[in-house]
Design an enzyme around this catalytic site. Structure first.
Site, short mmCIF file in Angstrom:
data_model
loop_
_atom_site.label_atom_id
_atom_site.label_comp_id
_atom_site.label_asym_id
_atom_site.label_seq_id
_atom_site.Cartn_x
_atom_site.Cartn_y
_atom_site.Cartn_z
N GLN A 208 26.59 24.70 48.99
CA GLN A 208 27.76 25.59 48.95
C GLN A 208 27.34 26.99 49.40
O GLN A 208 28.19 27.85 49.60
CB GLN A 208 28.34 25.66 47.54
CG GLN A 208 28.81 24.33 46.97
CD GLN A 208 29.19 24.45 45.51
OE1 GLN A 208 30.35 24.72 45.18
NE2 GLN A 208 28.24 24.27 44.63
N ASN A 209 26.04 27.20 49.51
CA ASN A 209 25.52 28.53 49.81
C ASN A 209 25.64 28.84 51.29
O ASN A 209 25.49 27.96 52.14
CB ASN A 209 24.06 28.65 49.37
CG ASN A 209 23.89 28.39 47.88
OD1 ASN A 209 24.86 28.51 47.11
ND2 ASN A 209 22.70 28.01 47.46
N ASP B 234 23.72 31.30 52.50
CA ASP B 234 22.43 31.90 52.90
C ASP B 234 21.63 30.87 53.71
O ASP B 234 21.99 29.69 53.76
CB ASP B 234 21.65 32.39 51.66
CG ASP B 234 21.23 31.26 50.72
OD1 ASP B 234 21.52 31.37 49.50
OD2 ASP B 234 20.65 30.27 51.19
N HIS C 10 30.26 25.48 53.05
CA HIS C 10 31.05 26.72 52.96
C HIS C 10 30.71 27.69 54.10
O HIS C 10 31.05 28.87 54.03
CB HIS C 10 30.82 27.41 51.61
CG HIS C 10 31.47 26.67 50.48
ND1 HIS C 10 31.25 26.99 49.16
CD2 HIS C 10 32.34 25.63 50.46
CE1 HIS C 10 31.97 26.18 48.39
NE2 HIS C 10 32.63 25.34 49.16
N SER D 98 28.04 26.12 39.10
CA SER D 98 28.82 26.13 37.85
C SER D 98 29.80 24.96 37.78
O SER D 98 30.45 24.75 36.76
CB SER D 98 29.59 27.45 37.73
OG SER D 98 30.48 27.59 38.84
N LEU E 244 20.64 26.43 35.11
CA LEU E 244 20.14 27.33 34.05
C LEU E 244 20.75 26.96 32.71
O LEU E 244 20.10 27.02 31.67
CB LEU E 244 20.48 28.78 34.42
CG LEU E 244 19.82 29.88 33.58
CD1 LEU E 244 18.30 29.81 33.74
CD2 LEU E 244 20.32 31.26 33.98
N1 APR Z 1 18.28 28.75 38.08
C1 APR Z 1 19.19 27.74 38.00
N2 APR Z 1 20.52 27.93 37.84
C2 APR Z 1 20.94 29.21 37.81
C3 APR Z 1 20.08 30.32 37.90
C4 APR Z 1 18.69 30.05 38.04
N3 APR Z 1 17.78 31.04 38.13
N4 APR Z 1 20.82 31.47 37.79
C5 APR Z 1 22.11 31.08 37.67
N5 APR Z 1 22.18 29.72 37.66
C6 APR Z 1 23.39 28.89 37.54
C7 APR Z 1 24.43 29.47 36.60
O1 APR Z 1 24.19 29.03 35.27
C8 APR Z 1 25.72 28.88 37.18
O2 APR Z 1 26.00 27.61 36.59
O3 APR Z 1 23.99 28.84 38.81
C9 APR Z 1 25.40 28.67 38.66
C10 APR Z 1 26.10 29.68 39.55
O4 APR Z 1 27.49 29.44 39.46
P1 APR Z 1 28.49 30.31 40.36
O5 APR Z 1 28.14 31.75 40.24
O6 APR Z 1 29.87 29.84 40.01
O7 APR Z 1 28.13 29.89 41.85
P2 APR Z 1 28.50 28.55 42.61
O8 APR Z 1 28.59 27.40 41.65
O9 APR Z 1 27.54 28.42 43.73
O10 APR Z 1 29.97 28.85 43.19
C11 APR Z 1 30.55 27.85 43.99
O11 APR Z 1 32.36 29.36 44.50
O12 APR Z 1 33.03 31.50 44.97
C12 APR Z 1 32.77 30.27 45.53
O13 APR Z 1 32.17 29.91 47.74
C13 APR Z 1 31.66 30.36 46.53
O14 APR Z 1 30.02 28.68 47.09
C14 APR Z 1 30.60 29.41 46.01
C15 APR Z 1 31.38 28.51 45.07
#
Ligand code: APR
Length: 236
Positions: free
Chosen positions: A94-95, A97, A112, A175, A200
């Site tokens: 989903q990243n 980067d 994405h 998440s 995490l």
């Molecule tokens: N190691 C492992 N997991 C981690 C760490 C870490 N160091 N730091 C944070 N996390 C986890 C958090 O606990 C959380 O569950 O990564 C997850 C990040 O969740 P989000 O911030 O919701 O990001 P993401 O799930 O990638 O979002 C999905 O939403 O906004 C859109 O397009 C955007 O691709 C993104 C999508």
């Protein structure tokens, strides 16, 4: 642990957090600083394209100081090891980067989009409302190569093909709050795969996984890859 033949991995921003790339919904994350409706929707781009270009140009420039971490590198090793055993691995991220490709991952689907394509591919210049299309030469119509809310993610056919033939689905650093990615675990389970969450903390769909490990990605992902590869990898 029996070595799975077909692994599908889904990653989210959590796998890049320890590389200094902000997650979205953690405290102080991207959506605590920006209203996603203004910077990550077609309507937001139509209303204020300069703000949207600034948002993505700033995030892309931030990437130049980020490096792949132990979790990205471990997934690069895993792909080599799985393929060497005649298996297959598909990494759906989903990243936006470029840390997975810089860590050596090859069979990679950026569902994405990609920040690195939010710039002129020739001279590396930021996008702006003055940037002209090299084909129709119209200025101001170029947009970041990123999938916005309400738009169809990319490579969905390839992702679903991989998920349907997986025997193991692993979700890392997400998440589980944004669909269709958050639904992949159910698709994989319904197709007969087992499912593991490496995060995490428990995600919103943690209950759908058959196994889980919690902790920082740079710790739990290399440890899991060592298990899968049976310690034969260079993963330290
Ligand atoms: N190691 C492992 N997991 C981690 C760490 C870490 N160091 N730091 C944070 N996390 C986890 C958090 O606990 C959380 O569950 O990564 C997850 C990040 O969740 P989000 O911030 O919701 O990001 P993401 O799930 O990638 O979002 C999905 O939403 O906004 C859109 O397009 C955007 O691709 C993104 C999508």
């Amino acid at each position: 642990m029996v070595s799975p033949k077909n692994i599908v991995i889904l990653t989210g921003s959590g796998i890049s957090a320890e590389s200094g790339v902000a997650t979205f919904r953690d405290t102080g994350g991207v959506w605590a600083k920006y209203d996603y409706r203004e910077v990550a929707t077609p309507e937001g781009f139509a209303a204020d394209p300069e703000l949207v270009h600034r948002f993505y140009n700033d995030r892309r420039r931030g990437l130049s100081s980020a490096a792949p971490n132990e979790a990205h590198l471990a997934l690069g090793e895993l792909e080599v090891g799985v393929v060497a055993r005649g298996g297959a691995m598909t990494l759906i991220t989903q990243n936006v980067d470029d840390l997975h490709e810089r860590a050596g991952s090859r069979n990679l689907l950026h569902m994405h989009g990609e920040l690195s394509k939010s710039q002129c591919a020739a001279c590396g210049e930021d996008l702006s409302t003055e940037t002209a299309c090299s084909v129709c030469e119209r200025p101001g119509a170029l947009r970041p190569y990123v999938v916005w809310f309400g738009e169809m993610p990319r490579f969905m056919d390839e992702a679903m093909d991989a998920i349907m033939s997986a025997d193991l689905f692993v979700s890392i650093g997400t998440s589980g709050s944004v669909y269709p990615a958050a639904g992949f675990v159910s698709d994989a389970r319904n197709a007969g795969a087992s499912a593991m969450e490496l995060n995490l903390e428990p995600s919103e769909n943690a209950h759908l996984f058959t196994d889980s490990r919690y902790g920082p990605a740079t710790k739990i992902v290399p440890a899991w890859v060592r298990e899968i590869l049976g310690g034969e990898s260079g993963v330290d």
